[in-house]
Design an enzyme around this catalytic site. Structure first.
Site, PDB file in Angstrom:
ATOM      1  N   ASP A 148      -5.579   8.964 -11.445  1.00 26.83           N
ATOM      2  CA  ASP A 148      -7.013   9.204 -11.597  1.00 26.83           C
ATOM      3  C   ASP A 148      -7.711   9.613 -10.302  1.00 26.83           C
ATOM      4  OD1 ASP A 148      -7.199   8.536 -14.367  1.00 26.83           O
ATOM      5  OD2 ASP A 148      -6.887   6.448 -13.822  1.00 26.83           O
ATOM      6  N   HIS A 163      -1.569   0.406  -8.799  1.00 29.49           N
ATOM      7  CA  HIS A 163      -0.965   0.546 -10.126  1.00 29.49           C
ATOM      8  C   HIS A 163      -0.071  -0.647 -10.394  1.00 29.49           C
ATOM      9  CE1 HIS A 163       1.166   2.337 -13.529  1.00 29.49           C
ATOM     10  NE2 HIS A 163       0.120   3.142 -13.616  1.00 29.49           N
TER      11      HIS A 163
HETATM   12  N1  CMC Z   1      -8.604  -1.703  -4.352  1.00 31.49           N
HETATM   13  C1  CMC Z   1      -8.489  -2.821  -3.611  1.00 31.49           C
HETATM   14  N2  CMC Z   1      -7.565  -3.776  -3.818  1.00 31.49           N
HETATM   15  C2  CMC Z   1      -6.704  -3.601  -4.830  1.00 31.49           C
HETATM   16  C3  CMC Z   1      -6.771  -2.455  -5.654  1.00 31.49           C
HETATM   17  C4  CMC Z   1      -7.751  -1.489  -5.387  1.00 31.49           C
HETATM   18  N3  CMC Z   1      -7.840  -0.389  -6.147  1.00 31.49           N
HETATM   19  N4  CMC Z   1      -5.789  -2.554  -6.595  1.00 31.49           N
HETATM   20  C5  CMC Z   1      -5.157  -3.697  -6.365  1.00 31.49           C
HETATM   21  N5  CMC Z   1      -5.709  -4.341  -5.296  1.00 31.49           N
HETATM   22  C6  CMC Z   1      -5.248  -5.607  -4.693  1.00 31.49           C
HETATM   23  C7  CMC Z   1      -5.716  -6.788  -5.508  1.00 31.49           C
HETATM   24  O1  CMC Z   1      -6.941  -7.282  -5.056  1.00 31.49           O
HETATM   25  C8  CMC Z   1      -4.596  -7.758  -5.286  1.00 31.49           C
HETATM   26  O2  CMC Z   1      -4.738  -8.331  -4.006  1.00 31.49           O
HETATM   27  P1  CMC Z   1      -4.339  -9.885  -3.735  1.00 31.49           P
HETATM   28  O3  CMC Z   1      -2.832  -9.921  -3.937  1.00 31.49           O
HETATM   29  O4  CMC Z   1      -4.772 -10.147  -2.353  1.00 31.49           O
HETATM   30  O5  CMC Z   1      -5.061 -10.691  -4.770  1.00 31.49           O
HETATM   31  C9  CMC Z   1      -3.352  -6.892  -5.230  1.00 31.49           C
HETATM   32  O6  CMC Z   1      -3.830  -5.623  -4.765  1.00 31.49           O
HETATM   33  C10 CMC Z   1      -2.657  -6.723  -6.567  1.00 31.49           C
HETATM   34  O7  CMC Z   1      -3.621  -6.221  -7.494  1.00 31.49           O
HETATM   35  P2  CMC Z   1      -3.717  -6.667  -9.006  1.00 31.49           P
HETATM   36  O8  CMC Z   1      -5.116  -6.515  -9.481  1.00 31.49           O
HETATM   37  O9  CMC Z   1      -3.082  -8.008  -9.193  1.00 31.49           O
HETATM   38  O10 CMC Z   1      -2.771  -5.575  -9.677  1.00 31.49           O
HETATM   39  P3  CMC Z   1      -2.666  -5.234 -11.205  1.00 31.49           P
HETATM   40  O11 CMC Z   1      -1.310  -4.728 -11.407  1.00 31.49           O
HETATM   41  O12 CMC Z   1      -3.088  -6.387 -12.031  1.00 31.49           O
HETATM   42  O13 CMC Z   1      -3.780  -4.095 -11.426  1.00 31.49           O
HETATM   43  C11 CMC Z   1      -4.821  -1.960 -11.364  1.00 31.49           C
HETATM   44  C12 CMC Z   1      -3.490  -2.735 -11.396  1.00 31.49           C
HETATM   45  C13 CMC Z   1      -4.525  -0.492 -11.581  1.00 31.49           C
HETATM   46  C14 CMC Z   1      -5.722  -2.456 -12.510  1.00 31.49           C
HETATM   47  C15 CMC Z   1      -5.497  -2.196  -9.989  1.00 31.49           C
HETATM   48  O14 CMC Z   1      -4.703  -1.654  -8.973  1.00 31.49           O
HETATM   49  C16 CMC Z   1      -6.901  -1.591  -9.941  1.00 31.49           C
HETATM   50  O15 CMC Z   1      -7.859  -2.261 -10.334  1.00 31.49           O
HETATM   51  N6  CMC Z   1      -7.040  -0.312  -9.486  1.00 31.49           N
HETATM   52  C17 CMC Z   1      -8.326   0.364  -9.526  1.00 31.49           C
HETATM   53  C18 CMC Z   1      -8.589   0.920 -10.920  1.00 31.49           C
HETATM   54  C19 CMC Z   1      -7.721   2.116 -11.219  1.00 31.49           C
HETATM   55  O16 CMC Z   1      -7.585   3.025 -10.435  1.00 31.49           O
HETATM   56  N7  CMC Z   1      -7.163   2.131 -12.440  1.00 31.49           N
HETATM   57  C20 CMC Z   1      -6.316   3.244 -12.912  1.00 31.49           C
HETATM   58  C21 CMC Z   1      -4.897   2.843 -13.024  1.00 31.49           C
HETATM   59  S1  CMC Z   1      -3.754   4.220 -13.235  1.00 31.49           S
HETATM   60  C22 CMC Z   1      -4.163   5.005 -14.735  1.00 31.49           C
HETATM   61  C23 CMC Z   1      -4.226   4.118 -15.920  1.00 31.49           C
HETATM   62  O17 CMC Z   1      -3.603   3.105 -16.071  1.00 31.49           O
HETATM   63  O18 CMC Z   1      -4.956   4.547 -16.811  1.00 31.49           O
END
Ligand code: CMC
Length: 428
Positions: A369, A312
């Site tokens: 989720d 998140h």
């Molecule tokens: N699985 C594997 N690695 C992850 C995940 C994941 N679900 N989420 C984040 N990471 C890693 C990412 O690769 C990155 O690693 P590095 O620093 O080595 O590059 C690090 O953690 C930070 O991630 P980010 O993508 O920069 O984080 P963000 O704040 O931009 O994205 C997120 C947040 C929710 C989009 C992301 O965690 C994600 O894609 N999660 C899976 C999709 C998901 O469950 N979404 C629902 C979110 S909660 C409800 C809502 O908002 O509606």
């Protein structure tokens, strides 16, 4: 108008020989933000923050999230309390109006919801023209946008309509559209809303009642839906709410504005994740239940696979909504005498991820989720309707933010950029 807190301290910024003072604004929960709104005027510089990782885009009184401590409160009230004592309808009222309604107020609001639950009959024909297999989220956002043609005057300038009526119509009609879209997708006749039923029971009835198979509305099902809807009702400046605030800031019709929020919500990184989680769990199940393989894939930088329902932008600890949903999921499945092998896989996956250094180092925990889809499955809701459920629940939050934004007389949202393209050149 939202009165902005006064700055009592200042940050000092030095650019070359120039030194300027920037006010530090402190929120009621102690959050500190440096006000840079006059920075360009005094220095010629803008700030750069792609994806708004570090930007507070507005002042708000609606929802408080503390991502480090796992706190979520609506208008000051912890969600843990609301799921025990309030219904979704009362929570919606709380978000939009700022206080929990008393019994009389709640009765009037529920009555308004029922009075505005019907869809304009002409809109029913729109359903016939979507292609077979169209995703219900896209149908829903299209239909909400179409509502603006029936109610063109609901915008920030000509609030000719009472906000209560607009709110009730949106929350209620969207529920009707969602259930109609589902019935249409399975080729069954639509079931009209009933005046005698409260919000969640009415929705379940519209989804599952049929002329040949009357639906028995179970209290447990209504209660769990209330819990899920309360937990999804708002989450401050997430992607879809930001879309609503951004589009709404151009004084767009309320229905078109909400439709923009729905489109944002449909993405798998946002609300679409609840469907993606179940698809992922099924994939793992079909692949022999090898959880380790999928943990490794999520860590592999050369793979695009991510653990859906994990991570998140704001929570760096367990999402408080996921804590409640996980507990409720176990309780509900037990009450319904329902066993879902996907729950076992989800728990195994969670346990493995929470012990893994990759996930520990990045503070990746289950989010809202991760377990919600397992409850929806037990309720009989098909996977492609999961994000629609999220959208129904998020409506009060979107409306509250829209109302707060227009009430604050917000200027049009218009970020800057740093241009890095070609400088002046003649045509080749
Ligand atoms: N699985 C594997 N690695 C992850 C995940 C994941 N679900 N989420 C984040 N990471 C890693 C990412 O690769 C990155 O690693 P590095 O620093 O080595 O590059 C690090 O953690 C930070 O991630 P980010 O993508 O920069 O984080 P963000 O704040 O931009 O994205 C997120 C947040 C929710 C989009 C992301 O965690 C994600 O894609 N999660 C899976 C999709 C998901 O469950 N979404 C629902 C979110 S909660 C409800 C809502 O908002 O509606």
């Amino acid at each position: 108008m939202l009165d902005q807190p006064e700055a009592t301290e200042f940050a000092v910024l030095r650019i070359g020989d120039q030194e300027i003072q920037l006010p530090i604004i402190v929120g009621t929960e102690g959050e500190r933000g440096i006000d840079i709104s006059n920075l360009r005027k005094y220095t010629g510089c803008v700030t750069i923050d792609p994806s708004f990782v570090n930007t507070a885009a507005c002042y708000s009184r609606i929802t408080f999230v503390d991502g480090e401590r796992g706190i979520l409160r609506y208008r000051g009230i912890p969600v843990e309390q609301l799921v025990k004592s309030a219904s979704f309808v009362r929570t919606a009222y709380l978000l939009v109006h700022g206080y929990l309604p008393d019994a009389e107020c709640n009765r009037k609001f529920s009555d308004l919801l029922n009075r505005h639950s019907m869809l304009h009959e002409d809109m029913r024909h729109f359903f016939d023209n979507f292609p077979h297999g169209a995703h219900p989220m896209h149908i829903l956002s299209t239909m909400i946008n179409a509502l603006s043609t029936f109610y063109p005057n609901v915008d920030s300038l000509s609030m000719s309509e009472d906000i209560d009526v607009s709110t009730a119509r949106l929350i209620s009609t969207v529920r009707t559209i969602a259930a109609f879209a589902y019935k249409k997708s399975i080729g069954e006749p639509v079931v009209y809303p009933r005046r005698d039923l409260p919000y969640c029971a009415n929705f379940l009835n519209m989804m599952f009642d049929s002329p040949v198979n009357p639906y028995e509305i179970r209290e447990e099902a209504v209660n769990i839906l209330n819990v899920l809807f309360i937990l999804h009702a708002d989450h401050e400046q997430n992607c879809s709410t930001t879309a609503v605030r951004t589009v709404g800031s151009a004084q767009v019709n309320l229905y078109s504005t909400i439709s923009a929020g729905m489109s944002a919500l449909s993405g798998p990184l946002h609300g679409g994740a609840n469907q993606a989680v179940i698809e992922m769990l099924k994939m793992i199940q079909a692949d022999g239940g090898n959880v380790r393989k999928y943990i490794d894939m999520a860590k592999d930088r050369s793979s695009t696979f991510r653990l859906m329902g994990f991570g998140h932008r704001v929570y760096k600890t367990y999402d408080p909504r996921a804590v409640i949903i996980k507990e409720e999921c176990h309780r509900f499945l037990e009450t319904m005498h329902c066993k879902d092998p996907l729950l076992d896989i989800a728990m195994e996956l969670e346990e493995a991820a929470l012990k893994d250094d990759f996930f520990i180092a990045r503070h990746l925990y289950p989010n809202v989720d991760f377990y919600s889809g397992i409850i929806y499955r037990a309720l009989g809701i098909p996977e492609n309707m999961f994000t629609v459920m999220f959208a129904l629940a998020r409506l009060p939050g979107w409306i509250a933010h829209w109302k707060e934004m227009i009430g604050a007389g917000t200027r049009i949202t218009r970020p800057r950029q740093i241009y890095i393209g070609k400088t002046y050149r003649k045509e080749d």
